[in-house]
Design an enzyme around this catalytic site. Structure first.
Site, PDB file in Angstrom:
ATOM      1  N   HIS A 135       0.863  -1.178   0.000  1.00 28.59           N
ATOM      2  CA  HIS A 135       0.000   0.000   0.000  1.00 28.59           C
ATOM      3  C   HIS A 135       0.905   1.235   0.000  1.00 28.59           C
ATOM      4  CE1 HIS A 135      -3.229  -2.559   2.322  1.00 28.59           C
ATOM      5  NE2 HIS A 135      -3.086  -2.937   1.070  1.00 28.59           N
TER       6      HIS A 135
HETATM    7  C1  LIG Z   1       0.364  -9.656  -1.855  1.00 32.03           C
HETATM    8  C2  LIG Z   1      -0.539  -8.477  -2.018  1.00 32.03           C
HETATM    9  C3  LIG Z   1      -1.750  -8.426  -1.343  1.00 32.03           C
HETATM   10  C4  LIG Z   1      -2.588  -7.317  -1.481  1.00 32.03           C
HETATM   11  N1  LIG Z   1      -3.775  -7.317  -0.818  1.00 32.03           N
HETATM   12  C5  LIG Z   1      -4.578  -6.238  -0.882  1.00 32.03           C
HETATM   13  C6  LIG Z   1      -5.830  -6.201  -0.195  1.00 32.03           C
HETATM   14  O1  LIG Z   1      -6.246  -7.167   0.441  1.00 32.03           O
HETATM   15  N2  LIG Z   1      -6.575  -5.073  -0.263  1.00 32.03           N
HETATM   16  C7  LIG Z   1      -6.162  -3.990  -0.957  1.00 32.03           C
HETATM   17  O2  LIG Z   1      -6.868  -2.993  -0.948  1.00 32.03           O
HETATM   18  N3  LIG Z   1      -5.004  -4.010  -1.658  1.00 32.03           N
HETATM   19  C8  LIG Z   1      -4.204  -5.103  -1.645  1.00 32.03           C
HETATM   20  N4  LIG Z   1      -3.038  -5.131  -2.352  1.00 32.03           N
HETATM   21  C9  LIG Z   1      -2.682  -3.952  -3.168  1.00 32.03           C
HETATM   22  C10 LIG Z   1      -3.247  -3.994  -4.584  1.00 32.03           C
HETATM   23  O3  LIG Z   1      -2.788  -5.121  -5.270  1.00 32.03           O
HETATM   24  C11 LIG Z   1      -2.815  -2.734  -5.329  1.00 32.03           C
HETATM   25  O4  LIG Z   1      -3.297  -1.611  -4.621  1.00 32.03           O
HETATM   26  C12 LIG Z   1      -3.370  -2.623  -6.739  1.00 32.03           C
HETATM   27  O5  LIG Z   1      -3.092  -3.754  -7.511  1.00 32.03           O
HETATM   28  C13 LIG Z   1      -2.791  -1.377  -7.410  1.00 32.03           C
HETATM   29  O6  LIG Z   1      -3.309  -1.199  -8.703  1.00 32.03           O
HETATM   30  P1  LIG Z   1      -2.405  -0.483  -9.800  1.00 32.03           P
HETATM   31  O7  LIG Z   1      -3.146  -0.533 -11.067  1.00 32.03           O
HETATM   32  O8  LIG Z   1      -1.977   0.829  -9.284  1.00 32.03           O
HETATM   33  O9  LIG Z   1      -1.093  -1.373  -9.867  1.00 32.03           O
HETATM   34  P2  LIG Z   1      -0.944  -2.889 -10.378  1.00 32.03           P
HETATM   35  O10 LIG Z   1      -2.227  -3.610 -10.199  1.00 32.03           O
HETATM   36  O11 LIG Z   1       0.250  -3.472  -9.756  1.00 32.03           O
HETATM   37  O12 LIG Z   1      -0.677  -2.702 -11.924  1.00 32.03           O
HETATM   38  C14 LIG Z   1       0.433  -1.989 -12.410  1.00 32.03           C
HETATM   39  C15 LIG Z   1       0.940  -2.680 -13.664  1.00 32.03           C
HETATM   40  O13 LIG Z   1       1.829  -1.816 -14.335  1.00 32.03           O
HETATM   41  C16 LIG Z   1       2.878  -2.579 -14.893  1.00 32.03           C
HETATM   42  N5  LIG Z   1       4.037  -1.714 -15.149  1.00 32.03           N
HETATM   43  C17 LIG Z   1       4.823  -1.090 -14.240  1.00 32.03           C
HETATM   44  N6  LIG Z   1       5.780  -0.391 -14.877  1.00 32.03           N
HETATM   45  C18 LIG Z   1       5.603  -0.569 -16.206  1.00 32.03           C
HETATM   46  C19 LIG Z   1       6.273  -0.098 -17.370  1.00 32.03           C
HETATM   47  N7  LIG Z   1       7.341   0.703 -17.276  1.00 32.03           N
HETATM   48  N8  LIG Z   1       5.817  -0.484 -18.576  1.00 32.03           N
HETATM   49  C20 LIG Z   1       4.734  -1.309 -18.690  1.00 32.03           C
HETATM   50  N9  LIG Z   1       4.067  -1.783 -17.626  1.00 32.03           N
HETATM   51  C21 LIG Z   1       4.488  -1.419 -16.395  1.00 32.03           C
HETATM   52  C22 LIG Z   1       3.142  -3.635 -13.839  1.00 32.03           C
HETATM   53  O14 LIG Z   1       3.815  -4.727 -14.403  1.00 32.03           O
HETATM   54  C23 LIG Z   1       1.735  -3.947 -13.360  1.00 32.03           C
HETATM   55  O15 LIG Z   1       1.170  -5.028 -14.066  1.00 32.03           O
HETATM   56  C24 LIG Z   1      -2.194  -6.228  -2.271  1.00 32.03           C
HETATM   57  C25 LIG Z   1      -0.979  -6.287  -2.964  1.00 32.03           C
HETATM   58  C26 LIG Z   1      -0.152  -7.400  -2.857  1.00 32.03           C
HETATM   59  C27 LIG Z   1       1.119  -7.446  -3.605  1.00 32.03           C
END
Ligand SMILES: Cc1cc2nc3c(=O)[nH]c(=O)nc-3n(C[C@H](O)[C@H](O)[C@H](O)COP(=O)(O)OP(=O)(O)OC[C@H]3O[C@@H](n4cnc5c(N)ncnc54)[C@H](O)[C@@H]3O)c2cc1C
Lengths: 570, 257
Positions: free
Chosen positions: A500
């Site tokens: 987070h």
């Molecule tokens: C083990 C674990 C448990 C979790 N449990 C919870 C929970 O219970 N409740 C909760 O609220 N949250 C939880 N989270 C947090 C939640 O997963 C994230 O808040 C959420 O996925 C964030 O969304 P996002 O789109 O910002 O990032 P992500 O879902 O991570 O997506 C970002 C994507 O961008 C890609 N990327 C990055 N840089 C580049 C680049 N330069 N070029 C191309 N692609 C790129 C990455 O590969 C990734 O696929 C958890 C996280 C983890 C790791």
């Protein structure tokens, strides 16, 4: 050589939760979207071997390969920042679905207090209540404005939940009833009710029953066999980008998903982005993908890093407090205790990632802070995610860490142990920020992001207060032994706490103090939308994802609007 | 397309046939237990004690464990020394087998030979500096090198202290040596002795409880001691159960075959 591709309406950098939501909403609205995801493609069929704790939880099968890219970290500007060489405190998503593929699924809305934290604190306690070290500010949006977007996220992901009086109002009930309670949760409920508190089952993306979402995606019912956090669901029973928004976007025919495509830079000219430069990670070929709008959806860290490496926005300067990119980086205050129950035996392997008993009595401004020298609070939880055998070897304090007695006690208590912990708020200060590391580079030669971060005095006080609550509750639950409280002296990169990470590209109403407006549109570059936890002006006392999901729905509306009339939306 | 499906069916048939064949010839009564789960237990060598009569030779004569050979270590003495060290971390006792009987040394050997041994998914670019503990692993050494140096130092320190090799010491003396490593009291050029100790402890516990697929947790005995049911497909009808449920564990082998 860089191959220039035909222009698209919108390109997303990353296809996780935020990229997936943007892709679904815009492609449904008829815009052409290209999703560039650095990791590989995957879906439910790839998770048949998921019950492998070593491979997924401890060798990080689904996470970013740190040999290619990591970040550096130091507690303060006097320390030398060193690379995070191995995983610890948080785990970075990689591959289609991002961290959303392997999240636990706990789904919290932030409190109405959060969005107007500065105004509401001053209104109730006066300005002197705010420690001058803290840089808390209003988010430029209210809970009432956020409410419809939270609802959209919850309906899309099929959230199973219980109502509670201590959270913001809801326009619709949860789409699914709360998950079933384990007997251990009943003990937590009984004890905390007796204490005059208000326990409930935390809303979760692990579906309590089969569900068809408004986009026509089918989600199966949770089987409570654990292995959610760090794992993909083999039944398709967890609301994740892979089971919801990504297939929805693909169904429209307007979304092109390109996996193994790593964005290196956001290209821009005359104040506007023209597209992105990316690399096929298998062939090494480089491409320019021109776009009308760039949606930066690469999680908090790369959202910041890409802007800084591309020269977009004004970097934050902690000395003057001016500039915005990198400002108000926040994390979470996670404290708690292990409780050992000599006379109980639980089925500890049974559970689900998002299954937890929780209470909000010590969260946000739900209790009067007049007599406390800190702001905010946190949720107090008892998780039932299904204990895994390598990771969970808790023993009462004073037990040796290895040898005969360790063995006997860790075996005995595996099914006689419950952990209580918190998602505590973590408030920003000038000392905590993100910038580029002067020394260390990624595999492509770009500077790594540098995190300068430690807990503040007010975080430590909040942590201590919350730890008193977890201890009291465990006592009331009848624990025979209770472990020591959590050490909050310094942020520890080696202990898993939560993924987070927030801030750095924060939203607000004022271009002087924020990087994006309340549609997550950059003040300085109106065709760049930076979507994710990077927009949070502070970290609240909850799980972080529902809010960034809601903001992704809001940003989608903004992009649709922008594509019609252009210009700043605020 | 259709052809493929047929083939798939056929393989399943054969597997089932050989399962039945095995069950018939082994004379084990499977009772009401699903064939898959019972078989997993049997092939895992310990079987279901209450259902596998003592007379069955299968119990004392486990199927050959082909992965119990060395991928990393080149010399038996090092491997023995590693084994004894892991046994002190997780010793045999009245609860059941210790690290050696569980195959933990083989697990560690295989890990050191594989991508974990060379820190393949970790950031390895320099410069390397010692940081504060909260900055985590900053050693210029890879995991397998930490084991090489650590195991060498085990003997050196044992010689200094007790005038004997580590394997020649009694249990208490070995504990004393390991404690010195744990407390950073042993000088090893380029390595904090506690780093070796922590990796030894971590991998020992992994070897006790990781799926038997990886060479440790032999016969799922690590899971059995812990009353952990391993790989189960569904607990949907058990989540509210107030009694403790004794569930015969299954492993990834059962899922896959
Ligand atoms: C083990 C674990 C448990 C979790 N449990 C919870 C929970 O219970 N409740 C909760 O609220 N949250 C939880 N989270 C947090 C939640 O997963 C994230 O808040 C959420 O996925 C964030 O969304 P996002 O789109 O910002 O990032 P992500 O879902 O991570 O997506 C970002 C994507 O961008 C890609 N990327 C990055 N840089 C580049 C680049 N330069 N070029 C191309 N692609 C790129 C990455 O590969 C990734 O696929 C958890 C996280 C983890 C790791």
């Amino acid at each position: 050589m860089v191959t220039k591709l035909p222009k698209t309406d919108v390109v997303t950098v990353g296809v996780g939760w935020t990229g997936g939501i943007i892709a679904a909403e815009l492609s449904k609205a008829g815009l052409k979207v290209v999703g560039l995801e650095r990791g590989g493609d995957r879906s439910t069929e790839n998770f048949a071997m998921k019950h492998d704790e070593l491979r997924y939880a401890l060798r990080y099968e689904l996470m970013q390969d740190l040999s290619r890219e990591t970040l550096t970290f130091r507690h303060n500007s006097k320390q030398r920042a060193l690379p995070m060489r191995q995983y610890g405190a948080f785990l970075l998503g990689n591959g289609v679905g991002g961290a959303g593929t392997h999240w636990n699924g706990m789904t919290d809305r932030y409190n109405p207090y959060d969005f107007e934290i500065r105004s509401k604190t001053i209104e109730k306690y006066g300005e002197s209540k705010i420690d001058p070290e803290l840089t808390i500010q209003d988010w430029g949006i209210t809970y009432d404005e956020m409410e419809p977007y939270y609802t959209k996220f919850e309906l899309m992901a099929g959230i199973s939940g219980d109502e509670t009086p201590l959270r913001g109002h809801r326009s619709e009930p949860f789409p699914n009833p709360a998950l079933k309670k384990t007997p251990a949760m009943d003990i937590f409920f009984d004890a905390t009710k007796e204490m005059g508190l208000d326990p409930f089952v935390i809303p979760a993306a692990n579906n309590s029953q089969a569900y068809d979402n408004p986009d026509g995606q089918h989600l199966a019912a949770c089987q409570y066999n654990g292995f959610c956090e760090r794992f993909g669901c083999e039944f398709g029973a967890k609301g994740s980008p892979n089971t919801t928004v990504i297939p929805t976007a693909l169904k429209t025919g307007n979304f092109e998903l390109r996996a193994n495509s790593e964005v290196l830079e956001i290209l821009h000219e005359g104040g506007k982005a023209t597209g992105v430069l990316y690399m096929d990670t298998r062939t090494g070929e480089r491409f320019e993908q021109p776009a009308e709008v760039v949606a930066v959806t690469s999680y908090t860290f790369n959202n910041n890093r890409l802007l800084l490496n591309s020269g977009l926005g004004t970097p934050y300067d902690p000395k003057t407090g001016r500039g915005t990119i990198g400002k108000n980086y926040c994390y979470q205050v996670i404290v708690g205790n292990d409780g050992f129950f000599d006379d109980e035996k639980f089925n500890s392997a049974i559970g689900s990632g998002g299954l937890a008993a929780v209470l909000d009595n010590f969260n946000a401004d739900n209790f009067d802070h007049s007599d406390y020298d800190f702001l905010h609070g946190g949720s107090v939880l008892m998780g039932q995610k299904g204990k895994r055998p390598i990771d969970e070897n808790q023993v009462p304090s004073g037990t040796p860490r290895w040898g005969k007695e360790f063995k006997a006690q860790s075996l005995k208590y595996y099914n006689r142990h419950l952990n209580l912990y918190t998602y505590g708020a973590q408030l920003p200060t000038v000392h905590n920020y993100l910038d580029l590391d002067p020394t260390y580079k990624d595999i492509n030669g770009y500077p790594l992001l540098r995190m300068t971060f430690d807990f503040t005095e007010s975080d430590r006080k909040r942590g201590k207060f919350l730890n008193q609550q977890t201890r009291k509750i465990l006592e009331a639950m009848g624990a025979t032994h209770i472990s020591d409280d959590t050490n909050m002296d310094h942020f520890d990169m080696t202990r898993y706490q939560a993924t987070h990470n927030t801030g750095g590209v924060i939203m607000g109403a004022d271009p002087e103090t924020s990087a994006v407006n309340n549609y997550l549109q950059m003040w300085e570059h109106d065709n760049v939308f930076v979507v994710g936890g990077s927009a949070y002006a502070h970290q609240s006392g909850y799980n972080a994802t529902a809010t960034l999901g809601a903001l992704a729905y809001r940003a989608s509306e903004g992009i649709i609007d922008y594509s019609k009339k252009g210009g700043s939306l605020a | 397309m259709e052809k493929k499906e047929d083939q798939k069916l056929e393989t399943t048939e054969t597997t089932n046939n050989s399962r039945r064949q095995f069950l018939k010839s082994s004379g084990i009564a499977v009772g009401g237990i699903a064939v898959g789960s019972a078989l997993g237990g049997i092939l895992g060598m310990y079987g279901k004690e209450e259902e596998a009569p003592a007379a069955t030779p299968a119990e004392s004569q486990p199927a050959q464990q082909h992965d119990h050979a060395l991928q990393y270590f080149t010399n038996r003495a090092d491997f023995e020394k590693l084994g004894q060290a892991t046994e002190r971390i997780f010793p045999e006792d009245e609860n059941g087998p210790g690290a050696i009987a569980l195959g933990v040394p083989y697990y560690i050997d295989h890990q050191l030979a594989g991508k974990w041994g060379i820190n393949a998914k970790e950031y390895r670019q320099g410069p390397f500096f010692e940081g504060v503990p909260e900055q985590g692993y900053q050693s210029q050494l890879k995991h397998h090198q930490v084991f090489d140096l650590g195991l060498e130092a085990l003997d050196k320190y044992s010689q200094e202290k007790f005038d004997a090799l580590f394997v020649a010491l009694d249990g208490e003396q070995q504990d004393e040596v390991l404690t010195a490593f744990e407390n950073d009291e042993v000088k090893i050029p380029g390595l904090r002795s506690s780093l070796f100790f922590e990796l030894l402890r971590k991998t020992t516990i992994e070897g006790v409880y990781a799926d038997p697929l990886y060479g440790g947790n032999k016969g799922m005995a690590g899971w059995k001691m812990k009353e952990y049911p391993g790989v189960q497909m569904s607990y949907a009808d058990k989540v509210e159960e107030t009694e403790f449920l004794k569930i015969e564990p299954k492993s990834l082998h059962d899922t896959h075959n």
